[in-house]
Scaffold this motif. Structure first.
Motif, PDB file in Angstrom:
ATOM      1  N   MET A 263      41.133 -39.453  29.346  1.00  0.00           N
ATOM      2  CA  MET A 263      42.089 -40.090  30.466  1.00  0.00           C
ATOM      3  C   MET A 263      41.594 -39.929  31.716  1.00  0.00           C
ATOM      4  O   MET A 263      40.874 -38.814  32.258  1.00  0.00           O
ATOM      5  CB  MET A 263      43.555 -39.663  30.309  1.00  0.00           C
ATOM      6  CG  MET A 263      44.064 -40.036  28.793  1.00  0.00           C
ATOM      7  SD  MET A 263      45.885 -39.666  29.120  1.00  0.00           S
ATOM      8  CE  MET A 263      46.120 -39.244  27.292  1.00  0.00           C
ATOM      9  N   GLU A 264      41.762 -41.034  32.742  1.00  0.00           N
ATOM     10  CA  GLU A 264      41.593 -40.656  34.194  1.00  0.00           C
ATOM     11  C   GLU A 264      42.806 -40.041  34.750  1.00  0.00           C
ATOM     12  O   GLU A 264      43.993 -40.499  34.625  1.00  0.00           O
ATOM     13  CB  GLU A 264      41.448 -41.925  34.928  1.00  0.00           C
ATOM     14  CG  GLU A 264      40.744 -41.975  35.968  1.00  0.00           C
ATOM     15  CD  GLU A 264      40.015 -43.428  36.403  1.00  0.00           C
ATOM     16  OE1 GLU A 264      40.283 -43.636  37.438  1.00  0.00           O
ATOM     17  OE2 GLU A 264      39.528 -44.126  35.595  1.00  0.00           O
ATOM     18  N   GLY A 265      42.550 -39.092  35.668  1.00  0.00           N
ATOM     19  CA  GLY A 265      43.647 -38.368  36.407  1.00  0.00           C
ATOM     20  C   GLY A 265      43.975 -38.986  37.638  1.00  0.00           C
ATOM     21  O   GLY A 265      43.222 -39.540  38.646  1.00  0.00           O
ATOM     22  N   LEU A 266      45.212 -39.404  37.549  1.00  0.00           N
ATOM     23  CA  LEU A 266      45.708 -40.226  38.911  1.00  0.00           C
ATOM     24  C   LEU A 266      46.683 -39.029  39.745  1.00  0.00           C
ATOM     25  O   LEU A 266      47.119 -38.202  39.210  1.00  0.00           O
ATOM     26  CB  LEU A 266      46.774 -41.349  38.520  1.00  0.00           C
ATOM     27  CG  LEU A 266      46.282 -42.079  37.384  1.00  0.00           C
ATOM     28  CD1 LEU A 266      46.908 -43.054  36.928  1.00  0.00           C
ATOM     29  CD2 LEU A 266      44.804 -42.675  37.745  1.00  0.00           C
ATOM     30  N   SER A 267      46.592 -39.404  41.048  1.00  0.00           N
ATOM     31  CA  SER A 267      47.172 -38.423  41.921  1.00  0.00           C
ATOM     32  C   SER A 267      48.736 -38.383  41.819  1.00  0.00           C
ATOM     33  O   SER A 267      49.501 -39.688  41.950  1.00  0.00           O
ATOM     34  CB  SER A 267      46.778 -38.931  43.436  1.00  0.00           C
ATOM     35  OG  SER A 267      47.734 -38.167  44.189  1.00  0.00           O
ATOM     36  N   ALA A 268      49.265 -37.195  41.382  1.00  0.00           N
ATOM     37  CA  ALA A 268      50.862 -37.550  40.953  1.00  0.00           C
ATOM     38  C   ALA A 268      51.724 -37.089  41.987  1.00  0.00           C
ATOM     39  O   ALA A 268      53.181 -37.223  41.886  1.00  0.00           O
ATOM     40  CB  ALA A 268      50.910 -36.867  39.639  1.00  0.00           C
ATOM     41  N   GLY A 269      51.385 -36.346  43.085  1.00  0.00           N
ATOM     42  CA  GLY A 269      52.537 -35.803  43.888  1.00  0.00           C
ATOM     43  C   GLY A 269      53.141 -34.720  43.494  1.00  0.00           C
ATOM     44  O   GLY A 269      52.309 -33.815  42.572  1.00  0.00           O
ATOM     45  N   ASP A 270      54.124 -34.273  43.801  1.00  0.00           N
ATOM     46  CA  ASP A 270      54.868 -33.020  43.444  1.00  0.00           C
ATOM     47  C   ASP A 270      56.396 -33.222  42.517  1.00  0.00           C
ATOM     48  O   ASP A 270      56.617 -32.127  41.764  1.00  0.00           O
ATOM     49  CB  ASP A 270      55.298 -32.300  44.573  1.00  0.00           C
ATOM     50  CG  ASP A 270      54.043 -31.830  45.522  1.00  0.00           C
ATOM     51  OD1 ASP A 270      53.136 -31.584  44.856  1.00  0.00           O
ATOM     52  OD2 ASP A 270      54.121 -32.007  46.424  1.00  0.00           O
ATOM     53  N   THR A 271      56.700 -34.137  42.638  1.00  0.00           N
ATOM     54  CA  THR A 271      58.146 -34.427  41.959  1.00  0.00           C
ATOM     55  C   THR A 271      58.107 -35.577  40.902  1.00  0.00           C
ATOM     56  O   THR A 271      57.275 -36.184  41.119  1.00  0.00           O
ATOM     57  CB  THR A 271      59.384 -34.938  42.983  1.00  0.00           C
ATOM     58  OG1 THR A 271      58.749 -36.122  43.416  1.00  0.00           O
ATOM     59  CG2 THR A 271      59.334 -33.964  44.382  1.00  0.00           C
ATOM     60  N   VAL A 272      59.248 -35.738  40.172  1.00  0.00           N
ATOM     61  CA  VAL A 272      59.225 -36.521  39.185  1.00  0.00           C
ATOM     62  C   VAL A 272      59.404 -37.927  39.742  1.00  0.00           C
ATOM     63  O   VAL A 272      58.613 -38.909  39.310  1.00  0.00           O
ATOM     64  CB  VAL A 272      60.569 -36.525  38.289  1.00  0.00           C
ATOM     65  CG1 VAL A 272      60.613 -37.491  37.219  1.00  0.00           C
ATOM     66  CG2 VAL A 272      60.572 -35.161  37.592  1.00  0.00           C
ATOM     67  N   ALA A 273      60.059 -38.089  41.023  1.00  0.00           N
ATOM     68  CA  ALA A 273      60.140 -39.372  41.854  1.00  0.00           C
ATOM     69  C   ALA A 273      58.580 -39.786  42.015  1.00  0.00           C
ATOM     70  O   ALA A 273      58.194 -40.928  42.117  1.00  0.00           O
ATOM     71  CB  ALA A 273      61.017 -39.092  42.663  1.00  0.00           C
ATOM     72  N   ASP A 274      57.873 -38.738  42.648  1.00  0.00           N
ATOM     73  CA  ASP A 274      56.591 -39.022  43.074  1.00  0.00           C
ATOM     74  C   ASP A 274      55.585 -39.620  41.801  1.00  0.00           C
ATOM     75  O   ASP A 274      54.897 -40.274  41.826  1.00  0.00           O
ATOM     76  CB  ASP A 274      55.752 -37.639  43.584  1.00  0.00           C
ATOM     77  CG  ASP A 274      56.468 -37.083  44.576  1.00  0.00           C
ATOM     78  OD1 ASP A 274      57.048 -37.955  45.308  1.00  0.00           O
ATOM     79  OD2 ASP A 274      55.953 -35.991  45.247  1.00  0.00           O
ATOM     80  N   GLU A 275      55.965 -39.077  40.617  1.00  0.00           N
ATOM     81  CA  GLU A 275      55.099 -39.300  39.458  1.00  0.00           C
ATOM     82  C   GLU A 275      55.610 -40.918  39.120  1.00  0.00           C
ATOM     83  O   GLU A 275      54.594 -41.434  38.656  1.00  0.00           O
ATOM     84  CB  GLU A 275      55.295 -38.492  38.164  1.00  0.00           C
ATOM     85  CG  GLU A 275      54.914 -36.937  38.333  1.00  0.00           C
ATOM     86  CD  GLU A 275      54.985 -36.085  37.074  1.00  0.00           C
ATOM     87  OE1 GLU A 275      56.311 -35.488  36.933  1.00  0.00           O
ATOM     88  OE2 GLU A 275      54.068 -36.171  36.262  1.00  0.00           O
ATOM     89  N   PHE A 276      56.739 -41.377  39.312  1.00  0.00           N
ATOM     90  CA  PHE A 276      56.847 -42.671  38.922  1.00  0.00           C
ATOM     91  C   PHE A 276      56.561 -43.691  40.053  1.00  0.00           C
ATOM     92  O   PHE A 276      56.183 -44.693  39.764  1.00  0.00           O
ATOM     93  CB  PHE A 276      58.540 -42.795  38.962  1.00  0.00           C
ATOM     94  CG  PHE A 276      59.207 -42.298  37.325  1.00  0.00           C
ATOM     95  CD1 PHE A 276      58.944 -40.837  37.056  1.00  0.00           C
ATOM     96  CD2 PHE A 276      59.441 -43.362  36.401  1.00  0.00           C
ATOM     97  CE1 PHE A 276      59.684 -40.856  35.947  1.00  0.00           C
ATOM     98  CE2 PHE A 276      59.823 -43.062  35.462  1.00  0.00           C
ATOM     99  CZ  PHE A 276      59.893 -41.515  35.129  1.00  0.00           C
ATOM    100  N   THR A 277      56.262 -43.217  41.246  1.00  0.00           N
ATOM    101  CA  THR A 277      55.608 -43.945  42.421  1.00  0.00           C
ATOM    102  C   THR A 277      54.030 -44.111  41.991  1.00  0.00           C
ATOM    103  O   THR A 277      53.758 -45.065  42.095  1.00  0.00           O
ATOM    104  CB  THR A 277      55.779 -43.206  43.754  1.00  0.00           C
ATOM    105  OG1 THR A 277      57.058 -42.826  44.044  1.00  0.00           O
ATOM    106  CG2 THR A 277      55.186 -43.785  44.882  1.00  0.00           C
TER     107      THR A 277
END
Lengths: 401, 401
Positions: A263-277
């Motif tokens: 899998m390719e790593g994607l920038s996820a941020g810090d929160t659940v909301a960031d991950e959905f973004t």
């Protein structure tokens, strides 16, 4: 279980999109006062609505009765039998800090420790030195020159670090140097198989040099090495299923585990909301998304039932953003159970929700361990989920004529 | 299924106590007049109360559709795949009369038979001579002297007996002497593999001597030998899980089967109540107890539905004595089904109840085949139960990191 070779032969291209949403350690146990598990106590209108249309089940991550670590737990979800595909401790530690390994690398998990004037261990963890000190000492160790091998040394946390020995012919099969007891000297590395002789020589040289370099330090004046392991050869998701897969995870360990299978790593941020973004942002680019929610497990380990409930509710609030993307297959599950009452990973089977337009809806009352017992997926091994996902995503051709 | 080697690597010590309560052949089928199985017809308030708090499931002893004998049925419950670990007939017969075997022993199942003046068999069972006569004849046979091998001959019942050939180099791989037909002569033993040549020679010598010794007897004037087998090498429960295990069983066969895997035989008395007294007496001495209730199976084989119901009720009345000991894990199950309507062992999956404080309670209405269908254990192989028991007993470490 069907083999990866058979799955590879059946794989066919499709335009379908898949989201595997993993709430780490989501499986729970009833709390005393009302008999509800974390999933049952959480207000999850969106997950519950999805459960009505979905097919549910329970999955054993490794095998009945077996409590998985994060590595085996995720390998199972990615479709690999964790009893067949094993990840060494050194590799897992490297993966856990997002180090990129190559086939030429031999990884080891290191501890800084304290030894006395006779070289006997007085503290196996060197008083848990601050991570900053660990980082400085790793910098010193990285200056060691080894014949025919490069060296990469990275701090993990407190006294823990990772060493990569990079070179030709550095094979697995080394004994550990940690005697697991104070009052003893660190053990020499020895090759448990003849092909590991060169690796043993290199590792012993590293330890000898480290001892010299650290001689003036206090309290971390020596190192212990464990879990020597090569980067495992795991057939990649792209090879097997022909999918482009991306991982959205806040914690590096889970990006590393996902990279192990391609899998390719994607920038996820810090929160659940960031991950959905991140999911929204990259939705056009991949066929398969592994979205990892960490804190269900963290709160479970802390015994914080309500904290775990709140993370589940936080995920539920964000779920409509995922639904709005209209993926073809949605799976919501965990890599193992971490019941808050148990305060640790456990062996209990994990609830699974699989939604696609091709589901036979279970018409469940909601998403919970209890409802999943009666689901149409039945009681499966986690590694069986991936072929099912690919089936529901119309990415597998007919087997035989 | 997870391997015994993997389980051994995961096993860790704990103070927990486990009781495996086996009602032989407990699985049933509905009777005609009200559609109830034996478990459903029985009044079992204590089992039903336990079922509310327990996790239930169904277990296939060997594999779906396969009717097990007592040997494979119990090996499965003890955590051994019965398709992998096989017990020869001779050994099973020896085990069944509580004979202690050594690694140097080759066991055979014997029949006394009748032959005419030409040496042709006229009755393969010698008119089912009384057990006392069998015992006297075994005494005569035991006087035979064989070169380099000791001989132990023990009566079983009627015309049946067991021979142990004890010595070095007596290997398996012998043909049987019973032609399975009257009017034929007993067959010579031959070695099906070269390493069995010496054993064949010894066995043929025994048969020749037996023929001479029995020449004057009537009707049992000859022997037939079958099922030559060595004591199987089975990893012991203590080695794998580090547990001390004891068996409480009225019938010698079940003590023998339990001894095969390293359990210690405890004096059980004659009744279900006696067995619970033995459990109380020895509860401090062992980690794991296998308690075997025989008569559910006996009545099942007789087609005595009510008799089987009464044994289940008898067990239920004694159950509070077990609960009062506060074991950490309780499993109630059978080694196979023996439906009274079927009058024989059958292939039907067996109901399983597993209770521990770590259960996700199924809130079942009671303990029955029907309720077990919906249980959280799912539909498993019997051999998967042991790892689960060890998980629930907190006797397995985490797999991987």
């Amino acid at each position: 279980m069907i083999s990866l070779d058979d799955l590879k032969a059946l794989a066919r291209p499709a335009q379908t999109k898949i989201v595997l949403l993993v709430m780490d350690g989501v499986g729970g146990l009833p709390r005393a006062f009302d008999g509800k598990t974390e999933l049952e106590a959480a207000q999850t209108p969106h997950l519950d609505a999805l459960a009505v249309q979905a097919t549910l089940g329970l999955a054993d991550p490794v095998a009945p009765g077996i409590t998985p670590g994060s590595g085996p737990g995720h390998l199972g979800l990615f479709g690999y039998d964790p009893l067949q595909f094993r990840i060494g401790r050194g590799v897992l530690e490297a993966v856990g800090i997002d180090m990129h390994m190559t086939e030429r690398d031999l990884a080891a998990r290191g501890n800084f420790c304290s030894v006395d004037a006779q070289g006997l261990i007085t503290d196996r963890r060197a008083g848990r030195i601050p991570t900053e000190v660990c980082a400085r000492l790793c910098g010193l160790l990285e200056k060691i020159r080894l014949p025919g091998a490069e060296l990469i040394v990275r701090p993990v946390r407190e006294h823990r670090f990772v060493v990569l020995f990079r070179g030709e012919g550095l094979e697995e099969g080394l004994s550990e140097t940690d005697p697991q007891e104070v009052g003893k000297a660190p053990l020499p590395v020895h090759a448990e198989a003849s092909h590991a002789a060169r690796a043993a020589e290199i590792a012993n040289r590293f330890v000898a040099e480290a001892k010299k370099i650290l001689a003036g330090e206090q309290p971390a004046n020596m190192v212990l090495l464990r879990g020597f392991s090569k980067y495992p050869k795991i057939p990649q998701l792209t090879e097997i299923y022909g999918i482009r897969a991306g991982v959205i995870a806040v914690y590096p360990m889970y990006r590393g585990l996902a990279r192990l299978v391609g899998m390719e790593g994607l920038s996820a941020g810090d929160t659940v909301a960031d991950e959905f973004t991140a999911l929204e942002k990259h939705f056009g680019q991949f066929d398969f998304f592994f979205v990892h929610i960490k804190k269900t497990d963290s709160y479970g380990e802390d015994g914080n039932f309500d904290g775990k409930v709140h993370v589940i509710e936080e995920l539920d609030r964000e779920l409509p953003r995922l639904l709005a993307l209209k993926p073809d297959v949605i799976v919501v599950t965990g890599d193992h159970s971490t019941p808050a009452t148990h305060k640790a990973h456990s062996w209990h089977p994990v609830p699974v929700l699989l939604w696609s337009k091709w589901c036979r809806p279970d018409h469940a009352k909601g998403f919970s361990e209890r409802e999943c017992r009666f689901g149409g997926l039945g009681h499966i091994r986690a590694a069986e989920l991936m072929p099912m996902i690919m089936g529901y995503a119309e990415r597998l051709a007919k087997f035989g004529a």
